[in-house]
Design a protein around this motif. Structure first.
Motif, short mmCIF file in Angstrom:
data_model
loop_
_atom_site.label_atom_id
_atom_site.label_comp_id
_atom_site.label_asym_id
_atom_site.label_seq_id
_atom_site.Cartn_x
_atom_site.Cartn_y
_atom_site.Cartn_z
N ILE A 45 9.54 -2.87 -9.08
CA ILE A 45 10.36 -3.54 -8.07
C ILE A 45 9.55 -3.78 -6.80
CG2 ILE A 45 12.41 -3.33 -6.61
CD1 ILE A 45 13.63 -1.62 -8.85
N ASN A 46 8.89 -2.75 -6.32
CA ASN A 46 8.09 -2.84 -5.09
C ASN A 46 6.77 -2.13 -5.30
OD1 ASN A 46 9.96 -4.13 -3.21
ND2 ASN A 46 11.16 -2.25 -3.40
N GLY A 47 5.70 -2.66 -4.66
CA GLY A 47 4.39 -2.02 -4.72
C GLY A 47 3.48 -2.71 -5.72
N SER A 48 2.37 -2.06 -6.01
CA SER A 48 1.44 -2.56 -7.02
C SER A 48 0.93 -1.38 -7.82
CB SER A 48 0.29 -3.34 -6.40
OG SER A 48 -0.54 -2.49 -5.65
N ALA A 49 0.64 -1.65 -9.08
CA ALA A 49 0.20 -0.59 -9.99
C ALA A 49 -0.87 -1.17 -10.91
CB ALA A 49 1.39 -0.07 -10.80
N GLU A 50 -1.45 -0.30 -11.72
CA GLU A 50 -2.50 -0.74 -12.64
C GLU A 50 -2.35 -0.03 -13.97
OE1 GLU A 50 -7.19 -1.67 -12.35
OE2 GLU A 50 -6.49 0.09 -11.28
N ILE A 51 -2.50 -0.80 -15.05
CA ILE A 51 -2.54 -0.23 -16.39
C ILE A 51 -4.01 0.01 -16.71
CG2 ILE A 51 -2.09 -0.58 -18.84
CD1 ILE A 51 0.06 -2.63 -18.01
N SER A 52 -4.33 1.22 -17.18
CA SER A 52 -5.71 1.50 -17.55
C SER A 52 -5.74 2.29 -18.84
CB SER A 52 -6.44 2.27 -16.44
OG SER A 52 -5.84 3.53 -16.24
N SER A 53 -6.84 2.13 -19.54
CA SER A 53 -7.12 2.89 -20.74
C SER A 53 -8.46 3.55 -20.46
CB SER A 53 -7.18 1.94 -21.94
OG SER A 53 -7.10 2.67 -23.13
N PRO A 54 -8.75 4.67 -21.04
CA PRO A 54 -9.97 5.39 -20.65
C PRO A 54 -11.17 4.47 -20.42
CG PRO A 54 -8.83 6.63 -22.31
CD PRO A 54 -8.09 5.32 -22.16
N GLY A 55 -11.66 4.51 -19.19
CA GLY A 55 -12.86 3.79 -18.84
C GLY A 55 -12.70 2.34 -18.41
N ARG A 56 -11.46 1.81 -18.47
CA ARG A 56 -11.34 0.41 -18.05
C ARG A 56 -9.92 0.05 -17.62
NH1 ARG A 56 -9.94 -3.67 -21.68
NH2 ARG A 56 -9.10 -2.93 -23.63
N SER A 57 -9.87 -0.95 -16.73
CA SER A 57 -8.60 -1.50 -16.28
C SER A 57 -8.12 -2.52 -17.31
CB SER A 57 -8.79 -2.17 -14.92
OG SER A 57 -7.61 -2.83 -14.54
N VAL A 58 -6.84 -2.45 -17.64
CA VAL A 58 -6.25 -3.39 -18.59
C VAL A 58 -5.55 -4.52 -17.84
CG1 VAL A 58 -4.54 -3.68 -20.44
CG2 VAL A 58 -6.01 -1.64 -20.39
N GLU A 59 -4.79 -4.15 -16.79
CA GLU A 59 -4.02 -5.16 -16.06
C GLU A 59 -3.55 -4.60 -14.73
OE1 GLU A 59 0.05 -7.81 -16.80
OE2 GLU A 59 -0.91 -6.80 -18.48
N ARG A 60 -3.54 -5.45 -13.70
CA ARG A 60 -2.94 -5.10 -12.41
C ARG A 60 -1.52 -5.66 -12.38
NH1 ARG A 60 -7.45 -5.17 -7.64
NH2 ARG A 60 -8.77 -3.61 -8.66
#
Length: 126
Positions: A45-60
């Motif tokens: 709803i508010n803010g920003s987050a990040e999906i990550s898997s060991p060693g790398r960013s998947v999506e902001r």
């Protein structure tokens, strides 16, 4: 995304979604981590987050993004970590709440399928 229209300009009260509730996640903390058991999905709803898997960013992620949707189809261990980049508010949706939303707006199910189709190849299984 359809659900984003429900969240602007002000997030709706959690009671607008049966079973939905607001979950606050401070910056730097995880909403969930890879391997955690999951059976709910979340809408940022508010803010920003990040999906990550060991060693790398998947999506902001920004407001309106959905995460954890795979757990509604296949409950079990989470395949990635979701961490708040800023203080975040997430709407929590269990399977029953998700089904209620889909009955009201079937196009939302298509949005979730598109999200799954985009993320599954980008997220390692192990």
């Amino acid at each position: 995304m359809w659900i984003l229209s429900l969240l602007k300009p002000d997030p709706p009260p959690a009671n607008r979604f049966p079973g939905g509730r607001i979950h606050h996640v401070p910056a730097g903390c995880a909403l969930f981590e890879k391997g955690d058991t999951g059976d709910t999905m979340y809408v940022l709803i508010n803010g920003s987050a990040e999906i990550s898997s060991p060693g790398r960013s998947v999506e902001r992620l920004g407001p309106g993004a959905i995460v954890g949707e795979l757990s509604l189809v296949k409950p079990g261990p989470r395949r990635a970590t979701v961490k708040a980049r800023q203080d975040c508010e997430f709407l929590t949706l269990d399977a029953e709440s998700f089904q209620d939303i889909v009955r009201q707006n079937p196009a939302f199910a298509l949005d979730v399928m598109r999200s799954l189709a985009r993320r599954i190849p980008a997220t390692p299984h192990a």
